[in-house]
Scaffold this active site. Sequence first.
Site, PDB file in Angstrom:
ATOM      1  N   SER A  25       0.828  -1.216   0.000  1.00 36.53           N
ATOM      2  CA  SER A  25       0.000   0.000   0.000  1.00 36.53           C
ATOM      3  C   SER A  25       0.855   1.256   0.000  1.00 36.53           C
ATOM      4  O   SER A  25       1.789   1.378   0.789  1.00 36.53           O
ATOM      5  CB  SER A  25      -0.890   0.029   1.254  1.00 36.53           C
ATOM      6  N   HIS A  56      -4.562   0.098  -6.050  1.00 41.60           N
ATOM      7  CA  HIS A  56      -3.675  -0.901  -6.639  1.00 41.60           C
ATOM      8  C   HIS A  56      -3.950  -1.004  -8.129  1.00 41.60           C
ATOM      9  O   HIS A  56      -5.078  -1.136  -8.550  1.00 41.60           O
ATOM     10  CB  HIS A  56      -3.903  -2.274  -6.003  1.00 41.60           C
ATOM     11  N   HIS A  78      -4.078 -10.897  -2.817  1.00 31.89           N
ATOM     12  CA  HIS A  78      -4.186 -11.313  -1.410  1.00 31.89           C
ATOM     13  C   HIS A  78      -5.049 -12.562  -1.315  1.00 31.89           C
ATOM     14  O   HIS A  78      -6.030 -12.711  -2.051  1.00 31.89           O
ATOM     15  CB  HIS A  78      -4.845 -10.206  -0.573  1.00 31.89           C
ATOM     16  N   TYR A  80      -7.127 -13.195   0.961  1.00 32.08           N
ATOM     17  CA  TYR A  80      -8.496 -12.849   1.392  1.00 32.08           C
ATOM     18  C   TYR A  80      -9.391 -12.424   0.237  1.00 32.08           C
ATOM     19  O   TYR A  80     -10.609 -12.337   0.390  1.00 32.08           O
ATOM     20  CB  TYR A  80      -8.497 -11.766   2.485  1.00 32.08           C
ATOM     21  N   GLU A  81      -8.797 -12.141  -0.905  1.00 32.50           N
ATOM     22  CA  GLU A  81      -9.622 -11.761  -2.059  1.00 32.50           C
ATOM     23  C   GLU A  81     -10.227 -12.981  -2.744  1.00 32.50           C
ATOM     24  O   GLU A  81     -11.042 -12.843  -3.646  1.00 32.50           O
ATOM     25  CB  GLU A  81      -8.796 -10.960  -3.057  1.00 32.50           C
ATOM     26  N   ALA A 108       1.909  -3.117   4.450  1.00 34.39           N
ATOM     27  CA  ALA A 108       1.449  -2.299   5.571  1.00 34.39           C
ATOM     28  C   ALA A 108       1.074  -3.280   6.676  1.00 34.39           C
ATOM     29  O   ALA A 108       0.529  -4.346   6.392  1.00 34.39           O
ATOM     30  CB  ALA A 108       0.240  -1.474   5.163  1.00 34.39           C
ATOM     31  N   MET A 206      -1.716  -9.221   6.473  1.00 37.80           N
ATOM     32  CA  MET A 206      -2.480 -10.208   5.701  1.00 37.80           C
ATOM     33  C   MET A 206      -1.794 -10.592   4.391  1.00 37.80           C
ATOM     34  O   MET A 206      -2.463 -11.042   3.457  1.00 37.80           O
ATOM     35  CB  MET A 206      -3.873  -9.653   5.392  1.00 37.80           C
ATOM     36  N   SER A 207      -0.480 -10.414   4.335  1.00 36.63           N
ATOM     37  CA  SER A 207       0.205 -10.724   3.072  1.00 36.63           C
ATOM     38  C   SER A 207       1.613 -11.222   3.354  1.00 36.63           C
ATOM     39  O   SER A 207       1.916 -11.667   4.461  1.00 36.63           O
ATOM     40  CB  SER A 207       0.263  -9.464   2.191  1.00 36.63           C
ATOM     41  N   ASN A 230      -0.611   1.344  11.902  1.00 33.23           N
ATOM     42  CA  ASN A 230      -1.615   1.532  12.974  1.00 33.23           C
ATOM     43  C   ASN A 230      -1.314   0.604  14.144  1.00 33.23           C
ATOM     44  O   ASN A 230      -0.678  -0.431  13.955  1.00 33.23           O
ATOM     45  CB  ASN A 230      -3.007   1.190  12.421  1.00 33.23           C
ATOM     46  N   HIS A 242      -9.410   0.719   7.235  1.00 29.67           N
ATOM     47  CA  HIS A 242      -8.537   0.675   6.063  1.00 29.67           C
ATOM     48  C   HIS A 242      -8.094   2.085   5.689  1.00 29.67           C
ATOM     49  O   HIS A 242      -6.980   2.306   5.227  1.00 29.67           O
ATOM     50  CB  HIS A 242      -9.285  -0.002   4.905  1.00 29.67           C
TER      51      HIS A 242
HETATM   52  N1  HPA Z   1      -3.915  -6.021  11.081  1.00 30.54           N
HETATM   53  C1  HPA Z   1      -3.771  -6.765   9.966  1.00 30.54           C
HETATM   54  N2  HPA Z   1      -3.346  -6.281   8.817  1.00 30.54           N
HETATM   55  C2  HPA Z   1      -3.024  -4.981   8.761  1.00 30.54           C
HETATM   56  C3  HPA Z   1      -3.142  -4.145   9.872  1.00 30.54           C
HETATM   57  C4  HPA Z   1      -3.621  -4.693  11.103  1.00 30.54           C
HETATM   58  O1  HPA Z   1      -3.740  -4.029  12.133  1.00 30.54           O
HETATM   59  N3  HPA Z   1      -2.739  -2.895   9.492  1.00 30.54           N
HETATM   60  C5  HPA Z   1      -2.393  -2.999   8.183  1.00 30.54           C
HETATM   61  N4  HPA Z   1      -2.554  -4.244   7.744  1.00 30.54           N
END
Ligand code: HPA
Length: 268
Positions: A25, A56, A78, A80-81, A108, A206-207, A230, A242
């Site tokens: 990202s 993206h 990903h 999850y997609e 990220a 998640m990647s 975050n 997000h």
């Molecule tokens: N959790 C999972 N995936 C993420 C996060 C998170 O807090 N921040 C960015 N990708």
Amino acid sequence: MRHTLDYINTYTDNFKPEIGIILGSGLGELADKYREFAIPYRQIPRFPRLTSIEGHKGQLVFANIVGRKVVMMQGRMHFYEGYSMEQVTYPIKVMKELGVKTVILTNAAGIVNKSFRPGDLMVITDHINFMGTNPLIGRNDEKFGTRFPDMSEVYDKGLIKITDAAGRLLNMNLRHGVYMATTGPSYETPAEINMARTLGADACGMSTVPEAIVANYCGMKVIGLSCLTNYASGVSDRKLSHQEVLETANEVKDKFIALIMMILQNIK
Ligand code: HPA
């Protein structure tokens, strides 16, 4: 794979990338800035198509950056997609076939280690695969690697040193840590983040883990870099969004790109 490579080779001619970069990202700008030519995923035979997600683009971008020939993924698949693990990691095998020796995986991630701050960059020193599956499940193609690959040094120590040196030159306070991957797409619960910390994770996302496993299996060197966007769930009182992830990634992108360029300069 043959069809994929034949098609890519009609573009690449004599361009042999030595380094592959998966842009997480906010990093698309690196591809926009240095692009020599780009091939949209949807044109490449057998290549997974990008379904969604804002920000993206979905193309392979070839570029010369500080004298290094690189191929970049502008947009990643990903799990999850709904892509299979094989689809998520297919581009890594393509990179291997194109001659790539080193891959830089970026993402990220959420902060699990309470001493880290949003906006920090973290060098991934190891990972925990908490996705409940593995991209190497299935018939093994010995052409790429062995059935039971060693995973004791997925993130190359020499490259971590190079990354640290680059961070020092740029006056950055780079963090080191363990990245835990879950499938998403829901963010974690506070209990899950506490568990992650207990298990030794410093960041979560998640990647990256599927790609790192396959790159290591294929004998490529790996660098993993996380933009800590975050506090993960329960680490602060804030709810996760997000939007916040994208905002922080965007604020940090110049620093992140500077680091990648300095690393490229110093990779042997
Ligand atoms: N959790 C999972 N995936 C993420 C996060 C998170 O807090 N921040 C960015 N990708």
